[in-house]
Design an enzyme around this catalytic site. Sequence first.
Site, PDB file in Angstrom:
ATOM      1  N   ASP A 280       0.856  -1.179   0.000  1.00  0.00           N
ATOM      2  CA  ASP A 280       0.000   0.000   0.000  1.00  0.00           C
ATOM      3  C   ASP A 280       0.896   1.234   0.000  1.00  0.00           C
ATOM      4  O   ASP A 280       2.075   1.165   0.345  1.00  0.00           O
ATOM      5  CB  ASP A 280      -0.871  -0.045   1.271  1.00  0.00           C
ATOM      6  CG  ASP A 280      -2.038   0.912   1.262  1.00  0.00           C
ATOM      7  OD1 ASP A 280      -2.194   1.666   0.291  1.00  0.00           O
ATOM      8  OD2 ASP A 280      -2.800   0.898   2.247  1.00  0.00           O
TER       9      ASP A 280
ATOM     10  N   PHE B 171      -4.982   4.448   1.448  1.00  0.00           N
ATOM     11  CA  PHE B 171      -6.053   3.542   1.022  1.00  0.00           C
ATOM     12  C   PHE B 171      -5.855   3.071  -0.417  1.00  0.00           C
ATOM     13  O   PHE B 171      -6.789   3.058  -1.211  1.00  0.00           O
ATOM     14  CB  PHE B 171      -7.436   4.191   1.196  1.00  0.00           C
ATOM     15  CG  PHE B 171      -7.653   4.849   2.531  1.00  0.00           C
ATOM     16  CD1 PHE B 171      -7.191   4.253   3.695  1.00  0.00           C
ATOM     17  CD2 PHE B 171      -8.305   6.053   2.636  1.00  0.00           C
ATOM     18  CE1 PHE B 171      -7.395   4.843   4.936  1.00  0.00           C
ATOM     19  CE2 PHE B 171      -8.515   6.663   3.872  1.00  0.00           C
ATOM     20  CZ  PHE B 171      -8.052   6.056   5.022  1.00  0.00           C
ATOM     21  N   HIS B 172      -4.612   2.664  -0.743  1.00  0.00           N
ATOM     22  CA  HIS B 172      -4.284   2.129  -2.068  1.00  0.00           C
ATOM     23  C   HIS B 172      -3.795   0.680  -1.993  1.00  0.00           C
ATOM     24  O   HIS B 172      -2.807   0.335  -2.640  1.00  0.00           O
ATOM     25  CB  HIS B 172      -3.181   2.968  -2.725  1.00  0.00           C
ATOM     26  CG  HIS B 172      -3.563   4.371  -3.040  1.00  0.00           C
ATOM     27  ND1 HIS B 172      -2.630   5.320  -3.434  1.00  0.00           N
ATOM     28  CD2 HIS B 172      -4.768   4.996  -3.052  1.00  0.00           C
ATOM     29  CE1 HIS B 172      -3.241   6.464  -3.656  1.00  0.00           C
ATOM     30  NE2 HIS B 172      -4.545   6.298  -3.431  1.00  0.00           N
ATOM     31  N   PRO B 173      -4.436  -0.203  -1.227  1.00  0.00           N
ATOM     32  CA  PRO B 173      -3.901  -1.567  -1.111  1.00  0.00           C
ATOM     33  C   PRO B 173      -4.031  -2.341  -2.416  1.00  0.00           C
ATOM     34  O   PRO B 173      -5.014  -2.203  -3.145  1.00  0.00           O
ATOM     35  CB  PRO B 173      -4.773  -2.193  -0.013  1.00  0.00           C
ATOM     36  CG  PRO B 173      -6.065  -1.454  -0.115  1.00  0.00           C
ATOM     37  CD  PRO B 173      -5.686  -0.037  -0.457  1.00  0.00           C
TER      38      PRO B 173
END
Length: 532
Positions: free
Chosen positions: A292, A468-470
């Site tokens: 992430d 919040f970029h997993p």
Amino acid sequence: MAEKSFDYIVVGAGSAGATIAANLIERRKGTVLLLEAGANDRDPLIHIPAAVGQAIPRHTWPYAAEPAEETNGRVLPVLQGRVLGGSSSVNGMLYVRGQREDYDRWETEFGCTGWNAGEMLRYFKKSENNESLSGEFHGNDGHLRVSENRYRHPLTQACIRAGQQLGYQYITDYNNWRQEGCGFFQAATINGRRCSTSVAYLSGVRKNPNLSIVTDALVERIEIENKRATGVTWRRSNARHTATARAEVIVCAGAIGSPKLLQLSGVGPVDALEAVGIQPKLVLPVGENFHDHMHMSVNATTRHPISLYGQDRGLRALRNLTQWLLFRTGILTSTILEGFLFADTCNQGRPDVELHFLPVIDSFDDPVGATAGRTHGLTIKTGHLQPRSRGRVTLRSNDPNALPRIEAGYLSDPEDLAGQVRATRLALQVLEQPTLRAMIDEVFNPACSIDDDAAIEEWVRNSSKTVFHPVGTCRMGTDPKTSVTDLQLRVHGIANLRVADSSSMPQVPSGNTNAPVIALAEKAADLICEAA
């Protein structure tokens, strides 16, 4: 819903799922059941760009990473969209593709032939309807409307001027594989209104009789018989339902939801499944390779009350809402994350750091409580773009209602900590430039010298948070020992089952992830249609 058998079942109506479902309907490939665990997207806060901070807590999964030594024992939220449109209904709307090298590495380093930069550019252009840019790098006929900022705050403009004073070029197109520079973000909006994948893709097909959309539907498992996916079982309003898929089940539940569902269905690592009493049906590295983007909020107060603070209160809030409702103009059209700076801070030949400029103090997620009592100011969100740390997503129990365990591994690779320190130092340098120095009263977070590496490192460990970029937990590849799907996104060893979302990515792109997920889903739709 009377029919219990469909040609395709798509799990998750987010950035990927909505894109794929709409493609299948538009190309007349048969009947489609689209299942979404969240509600419909009727909440007006979803559609007002500046209301993103209010929409996020109302329409997200409350996922969180486990405490770890590298982040000083903190629990870090990893929120993901739980609503029609998924994270595209609650994100910052920024249209960012990443770098050419990202996708070329997918092919050369991870063996994902056919997923290089040239191929991905085709799908970025196919999905895009850009109001300003055209030519070699941009599309004007796609579903996703990409627009210029309708509102540009003076503090954002000052940050961009400061970036130029620091030596960075002002650029209007950061998506043409030449990313370095500063300027204003383009956003997935239509005339001052959010353009989620629900709006962009589903709005045109919702009334099609071949599409069934079911919201508030928590999928509990994929039905697998003789190594073939035959359908899914879900729960809605305390009732359990099962539907069969004649052609395929397509999982688009995201980098946390997709591995959770596969593991609940008996697909994953032996230790992870047996630990919660699930008999393995197929052993694959589901949930591994979690990673992430991390960032920190560098905050400063301003000498004068010129920020967005207070614009959501009292008569000012009423005035702003009226202007937005009547004209789709004004402060509520702001994405809040208005400006950017992409920089190469380690001389690697491409940017390794991204800055977001906000004309307000970021108090949304404040791990150390530094913003308490502060009013007018600005924030530079700063972060490293190419993380090396890796983690894991596993089940906490065999109860489908239980949130999974995320052992994120944030900052476990020393290079990531070094990158975050460089990113922080760059933000502090921007704040020192003449344009901002004349406007700023105090840089209060971090409250340390730009040259104090030890203090900045400690601040990073205490203040870093996810963007919040997993990605990566069901990554594609050619070897079932190291990947979950093949290069057509079909799950190794199970017929009629694909995973097509951010979890399919072997490595996170260098930037915000919504546009890359939509492009991936457009390519996935082609692969599915070609196989039909």
